[in-house]
Design a protein around this motif. Sequence first.
Motif, PDB file in Angstrom:
ATOM      1  N   LEU A 109       0.798  -1.293   0.004  1.00 53.52           N
ATOM      2  CA  LEU A 109       0.038  -0.087   0.005  1.00 53.52           C
ATOM      3  C   LEU A 109       0.911   1.227   0.022  1.00 53.52           C
ATOM      4  CD1 LEU A 109      -2.930  -0.467   2.686  1.00 53.52           C
ATOM      5  CD2 LEU A 109      -2.940  -0.723   0.147  1.00 53.52           C
ATOM      6  N   ASN A 140       0.798   4.423   0.956  1.00 51.63           N
ATOM      7  CA  ASN A 140      -0.056   5.277   1.488  1.00 51.63           C
ATOM      8  C   ASN A 140       0.352   6.755   1.760  1.00 51.63           C
ATOM      9  OD1 ASN A 140      -2.314   5.687   3.413  1.00 51.63           O
ATOM     10  ND2 ASN A 140      -0.959   5.717   5.222  1.00 51.63           N
ATOM     11  N   GLN A 170      -0.474  -0.855  -4.985  1.00 51.03           N
ATOM     12  CA  GLN A 170      -1.657  -0.141  -5.244  1.00 51.03           C
ATOM     13  C   GLN A 170      -1.107   1.421  -4.418  1.00 51.03           C
ATOM     14  OE1 GLN A 170      -5.356  -1.598  -2.551  1.00 51.03           O
ATOM     15  NE2 GLN A 170      -5.295   0.721  -2.684  1.00 51.03           N
ATOM     16  N   THR A 171      -1.673   2.388  -4.936  1.00 49.01           N
ATOM     17  CA  THR A 171      -1.891   3.730  -4.328  1.00 49.01           C
ATOM     18  C   THR A 171      -2.989   3.679  -2.979  1.00 49.01           C
ATOM     19  OG1 THR A 171      -3.004   4.793  -5.661  1.00 49.01           O
ATOM     20  CG2 THR A 171      -0.799   5.013  -5.928  1.00 49.01           C
ATOM     21  N   PHE A 172      -2.928   4.463  -1.869  1.00 53.80           N
ATOM     22  CA  PHE A 172      -3.892   4.360  -0.755  1.00 53.80           C
ATOM     23  C   PHE A 172      -3.632   5.843  -0.056  1.00 53.80           C
ATOM     24  CE2 PHE A 172      -5.971   3.228   3.296  1.00 53.80           C
ATOM     25  CZ  PHE A 172      -6.589   2.525   2.959  1.00 53.80           C
ATOM     26  N   THR A 217      -9.247   7.001  -0.166  1.00 48.90           N
ATOM     27  CA  THR A 217      -8.808   6.640  -1.365  1.00 48.90           C
ATOM     28  C   THR A 217      -8.049   5.197  -1.487  1.00 48.90           C
ATOM     29  OG1 THR A 217      -6.939   7.680  -1.795  1.00 48.90           O
ATOM     30  CG2 THR A 217      -9.057   8.809  -2.387  1.00 48.90           C
ATOM     31  N   GLY A 218      -8.789   4.358  -2.274  1.00 50.64           N
ATOM     32  CA  GLY A 218      -7.958   2.991  -2.653  1.00 50.64           C
ATOM     33  C   GLY A 218      -8.535   1.898  -1.721  1.00 50.64           C
ATOM     34  N   GLU A 227     -10.248  -1.230  -3.706  1.00 46.95           N
ATOM     35  CA  GLU A 227      -9.085  -2.064  -4.110  1.00 46.95           C
ATOM     36  C   GLU A 227      -8.442  -2.863  -2.939  1.00 46.95           C
ATOM     37  OE1 GLU A 227      -6.265   0.177  -6.568  1.00 46.95           O
ATOM     38  OE2 GLU A 227      -5.161  -1.439  -6.918  1.00 46.95           O
TER      39      GLU A 227
END
Length: 199
Positions: A143, A145, A176-178, A184-185, A188
Amino acid sequence: MSNLDYKKATFLLSVAQLTQLPPDEGFEVAFIGRSNAGKSSVLNRLTQNLKLARVSKTPGRTQHINVFVLDAQRRLMDLPGYGYAKVPPKVKAHWQKTLDTYLQVRECLQGLVLVMDIRHPLSPLDQHLLTWATACNLRVHILLNKADKLSSLATKKSFSEVSQFIENISHLVSCQTFSASKNTGLVELKNRLDMWFID
Ligand code: GDP
């Protein structure tokens, strides 16, 4: 839509040694990261319980594994953050050994969520962990973050750099981005956890 209700997570116990963990049955997903990357905020966001991961910040508990249960078969494990300058070398070495063993022997462990600050990803300790986890055949979801701290262009750049890096390590790693702050994220992340918990 997520199939599992992460809001149901409740604190079970906090352990200093692997022998104190619940029986090695069912499914576990563990969260880890450099301290201050936002692991507690991510857990709180996931479970929509702002108090959930506070226990990990209790003085004297920072080197414990905190266990949260979703249901009789599924657990979220909050592993100690690493990289604290103040932790004595002996304690660090002990925890490193404990963690390495946990990743290697825990059969119910389905995967590891590795939280990084998107502005400082892939620290040497993050890389060590990735190498070790994948050597143990363990899936890792990174992540990135605090994406709210970067412009969307810089976010994309960091994401593609990390993606490129992990492509060369193992097919077991995803990212993934978070943003725990901006929420957000989350979909996912939940989809990934559902996959690990349900498959
Ligand atoms: P931990 O040590 O990894 O458990 O990190 P915390 O969850 O305690 O977060 C460390 C600091 O980063 C706190 O001040 C949080 O408010 C902040 N933080 C966590 N997630 C985010 C995020 O997504 N965006 C921003 N801007 N700050 C965050």
